[in-house]
Design a protein around this motif. Structure first.
Motif, PDB file in Angstrom:
ATOM      1  N   GLU A  89     -24.917  89.750 126.904  1.00 40.86           N
ATOM      2  CA  GLU A  89     -25.436  89.757 125.858  1.00 40.86           C
ATOM      3  C   GLU A  89     -24.708  91.581 125.073  1.00 40.86           C
ATOM      4  OE1 GLU A  89     -28.645  94.529 126.089  1.00 40.86           O
ATOM      5  OE2 GLU A  89     -27.558  93.021 127.322  1.00 40.86           O
ATOM      6  N   GLY A  90     -23.251  91.823 126.587  1.00 44.01           N
ATOM      7  CA  GLY A  90     -22.075  92.555 125.940  1.00 44.01           C
ATOM      8  C   GLY A  90     -21.393  92.111 124.447  1.00 44.01           C
ATOM      9  N   PHE A  91     -21.520  90.401 125.061  1.00 43.18           N
ATOM     10  CA  PHE A  91     -20.727  89.886 124.121  1.00 43.18           C
ATOM     11  C   PHE A  91     -21.042  89.641 122.780  1.00 43.18           C
ATOM     12  CE2 PHE A  91     -18.006  87.338 127.674  1.00 43.18           C
ATOM     13  CZ  PHE A  91     -17.270  89.360 127.882  1.00 43.18           C
ATOM     14  N   SER A  92     -22.829  88.942 123.372  1.00 45.29           N
ATOM     15  CA  SER A  92     -23.475  88.824 121.922  1.00 45.29           C
ATOM     16  C   SER A  92     -23.345  90.584 120.393  1.00 45.29           C
ATOM     17  CB  SER A  92     -25.014  89.666 121.944  1.00 45.29           C
ATOM     18  OG  SER A  92     -25.733  89.784 122.801  1.00 45.29           O
ATOM     19  N   SER A  93     -22.852  90.908 121.175  1.00 43.19           N
ATOM     20  CA  SER A  93     -22.318  92.320 119.463  1.00 43.19           C
ATOM     21  C   SER A  93     -21.903  91.679 118.940  1.00 43.19           C
ATOM     22  CB  SER A  93     -22.513  93.305 120.400  1.00 43.19           C
ATOM     23  OG  SER A  93     -20.931  93.006 121.538  1.00 43.19           O
ATOM     24  N   LEU A  94     -20.575  90.496 119.119  1.00 43.64           N
ATOM     25  CA  LEU A  94     -19.991  89.684 118.184  1.00 43.64           C
ATOM     26  C   LEU A  94     -21.043  88.995 117.253  1.00 43.64           C
ATOM     27  CD1 LEU A  94     -17.002  88.663 120.826  1.00 43.64           C
ATOM     28  CD2 LEU A  94     -16.586  89.973 118.981  1.00 43.64           C
ATOM     29  N   GLU A  95     -21.958  88.440 117.716  1.00 41.80           N
ATOM     30  CA  GLU A  95     -23.047  88.432 116.648  1.00 41.80           C
ATOM     31  C   GLU A  95     -24.449  88.844 116.088  1.00 41.80           C
ATOM     32  OE1 GLU A  95     -24.646  85.672 119.741  1.00 41.80           O
ATOM     33  OE2 GLU A  95     -23.416  83.841 119.550  1.00 41.80           O
ATOM     34  N   GLN A  96     -23.592  90.515 115.528  1.00 48.27           N
ATOM     35  CA  GLN A  96     -24.833  91.496 114.947  1.00 48.27           C
ATOM     36  C   GLN A  96     -25.332  91.190 116.239  1.00 48.27           C
ATOM     37  OE1 GLN A  96     -23.271  92.641 112.744  1.00 48.27           O
ATOM     38  NE2 GLN A  96     -21.286  91.520 112.524  1.00 48.27           N
ATOM     39  N   GLU A  97     -25.293  91.630 117.029  1.00 43.80           N
ATOM     40  CA  GLU A  97     -26.436  91.470 118.422  1.00 43.80           C
ATOM     41  C   GLU A  97     -26.746  93.093 118.449  1.00 43.80           C
ATOM     42  OE1 GLU A  97     -29.137  89.945 118.738  1.00 43.80           O
ATOM     43  OE2 GLU A  97     -29.120  87.389 117.804  1.00 43.80           O
TER      44      GLU A  97
END
Length: 669
Positions: A340-348
């Protein structure tokens, strides 16, 4: 033979242009030329200092230049303010002024050794700005104000020029590298966790996990570059670092023998391992995004919980089975939170909250600061005893070199690289200043002539084996060639300056000979911190094992994996201690979390509280703690609290293992 040796030595110089570095070299030359032009336009006392600032800070990565630009300017302003204070207090007392410069440089070098990324940049620039600004002011206090302003302005002009040219003429590359790195880490982590579900982890599996945890630590250096290059990384830096902390936590989970026998006989766990392996393959093939992988992992968690609840009771006690599955469930949840933290790289949108804390090497920082102070005092002694007019040059050279050498793992080799670069620069500067510059007229020809020499050093900074040589060449060449607004060509002054550069490097090397840098101290410091914080954990229980405590322990453990101690066996013992420490923290937090759901007047709650209090009273008396854990487990078992009894039995096993490994380490030392 001497001519042949010299020819081979200079023949080792790299070419100034290649297909992969030509744009970077041209861009850096443009930035240095722009800084020199602005310095001449502003009529600075030393316009070449602006170009020297650019050459000291060049980097092929845009994020390394742009992200640190503001902090370089901030460090310059802080350094200028410190210079004003020192001059105001000790302008007429040369010895006290030099001591003040040494103390300030030592303080900045120590701070640089402790903090990270942009804050380290601020400390570095604040340190050497004072040395650059106050060198001539020590000999001529009446010009101190003008010189400080001129030097500070030159540094600011250089930083702005380099940032401007980099933004206009370079590409963003770090964001894509970070995405690829994150996906690679998640793929490896999913595969390692899946192996744990398939079979009990051996020492080789633990070794792989620790190596991967060390890779996660190194990713933070990329984030430091990327935050200056990409708004996505800058805005989501906390979420990405939080994801890294959760991923380390999931990797460093330590298996308990009581759980392993349960997992081997649970079909749901084997199925979970296969599903995780499929997630790993999908991530590696880019057929699954990070956000989708997070959803998939949480679905696997739900399936594991439902299968465990519906499965018939095995030969193992039911509470032991539930506790083992609960630990695996928590590991899956930590992996999902990492995704979830890394998904912020995908604009999440990421809603993670675990910070990424670092272990600070305060002792190492103090030693680096003392070495910088010692080098300054040695330079002052050479200046005072000899009465040499190049004393200001010695101080000006020591500032940047003390900060650069302090960050090197082997200062002797770094000093040798700087010396080679300086020896390359002296004949190059001699040819440029006395053979080329007197024959040309006009700014364009000046810039072209200088760029021909700059190109060699700038290209060398792209080669890991020659990077420090390139930096030394650029700074020494530009300083030796530099003139004031009215050009002067004094060979005696040139020769004196050249000798002062060599002597300054010798002083730096002497400071490290008097106070040698021992890399094993970092290893010993990490081990000591791991053990010290474990004792804090045992004294304070869950109060001492919050997320910040755990993340710092994870960082220490991963840092141990990245070091190379004298013996591998010693390293494995210390890493095992770290894993046990982290698992002790998890178990204590689990007890305290479950205790909150009980009535404080309940006999079970009172018995658990009494057991935890007894553990806290004797944190270094391992036999007593182990005995108390067994007694508490037996008492809880008689009251029917099988869940808490199992946890206290696990605490006893963990304490026994910690005692065994700790005593073995003490005997070997």
């Amino acid at each position: 033979m001497g001519v042949v040796a010299i020819g081979k030595w200079f023949g080792a110089l790299p070419l100034p242009f290649t297909s992969s570095t030509s744009l970077y070299v041209l861009r850096s030359c443009m930035a240095a030329a722009l800084a020199l032009c602005v310095g001449l336009y502003l009529h600075l006392d030393s316009p070449f200092s602006a170009a020297s600032t650019v050459l000291l800070l060049v980097n092929p990565v845009q994020g390394a230049v742009v992200g640190k630009g503001l902090h370089r300017i901030a460090g310059t302003l802080v350094g200028a303010l410190a210079a004003f204070v020192l001059v105001a207090c000790f302008a007429q007392q040369m010895i006290l002024l030099i001591v003040g410069v040494g103390l300030w440089l030592g303080l900045c070098v120590a701070a640089m050794s402790v903090v990270r990324h942009y804050y380290a940049t601020t400390a570095v620039v604040a340190g050497y700005t004072v040395c650059l600004a106050l060198g001539p002011a020590i000999a001529e206090p009446q010009i101190s104000f003008e010189h400080i302003v001129s030097r500070a302005t030159a540094v600011v002009v250089g930083a702005i020029s380099l940032t401007l040219v980099t933004v206009l003429f370079s590409r963003k590359t770090v964001e894509a590298r970070i995405r690829d790195t994150v996906i690679s880490l998640c793929v490896k982590a999913a595969a390692l966790i899946a192996e744990k579900y398939a079979q009990p982890a051996d020492e080789q599996a633990h070794r792989k996990r620790l190596d991967l945890a060390a890779e996660i630590n190194r990713m933070d250096d990329l984030l430091g570059l990327g935050r200056g290059e990409s708004w996505v990384i800058s805005d989501n830096l906390k979420a990405i670092r939080s994801g890294a902390a959760y991923l380390q936590s999931a990797l460093l989970e330590h298996e308990l023998p009581a759980d392993l026998s349960v997992l081997e006989s649970t079909d749901a766990v084997s199925a979970t391992g296969l599903q995780l392996a499929s997630v790993s393959r999908a991530l590696s093939e880019h057929s699954l995004s990070l956000a989708e992988a997070k959803v998939r992992v949480r679905t696997i968690r739900d399936e594991l919980a439902s299968k465990t609840a519906s499965a018939p009771q095995s030969s193992h006690p039911e509470q032991r089975t539930l506790l083992a599955v609960r630990r695996l469930d928590e590991q899956l949840e930590e992996f999902a939170l990492a995704l979830e933290g890394f998904s912020s790289l995908e604009q999440e949108t990421a809603h993670v909250h675990r910070p990424f804390r670092f272990h600070r090497h305060y002792a190492d920082g103090l030693r680096n600061g003392i070495r910088a102070l010692l080098a300054t005092l040695l330079a002052a002694a050479v200046w005072y005893i000899s009465g040499w007019d190049q004393g200001p040059t010695l101080l000006a050279v020591l500032g940047p070199y003390c900060t650069l050498i302090a960050a090197m793992p082997t200062p002797e080799k770094g000093t040798e690289s700087f010396l080679r670069g300086t020896l390359y620069a002296i004949p190059a500067a001699l040819a440029c200043k006395f053979l080329i510059l007197p024959q040309i007229n006009g700014l364009p020809l000046l810039l072209v002539s200088l760029s021909l020499f700059w190109a060699f050093g700038i290209h060398a900074t792209t080669l890991p084996s020659r990077a420090f040589q390139g930096v030394a060449f650029l700074i020494a060449f530009n300083t030796l060639v530099s003139t004031t607004l009215v050009p002067t060509y004094d060979f005696n002054d040139f020769a004196n300056q050249s000798v002062s550069w060599i002597i300054a490097l010798g002083i730096c090397l002497l400071a490290y000979q008097l106070l040698p840098k021992r890399n094993d101290r970092n290893f010993d410091g990490l081990v000591e911190a791991l053990h010290r914080e474990t004792l804090v954990l045992l004294r304070q229980g869950a109060a001492g094992s919050d997320h910040s405590w755990q993340v710092r322990q994870q960082h220490r453990l991963a840092s141990l994996a990245a070091l190379a101690p004298a013996t591998l066996d010693s390293q494995l013992h210390h890493e095992y201690l770290g894993r046990l420490s982290l698992q002790l923290a998890r178990e204590l937090r689990r007890v305290h979390a479950d205790l909150k759901h009980l009535d404080p007047q309940d006999p079970i709650a009172q018995l658990i509280g009494a057991g935890l209090s007894r553990l806290a009273r004797s944190p270094q008396n391992y036999p007593r703690m182990i005995l108390q854990s067994h007694r508490t487990a037996n008492s809880l078992r008689r009251l029917g609290a099988m869940h808490f009894a199992a946890i206290f039995e696990d605490l006893a096993w963990l304490l026994g293992q910690y005692r065994h490994v700790q005593s073995k380490k003490v005997r070997s030392s």
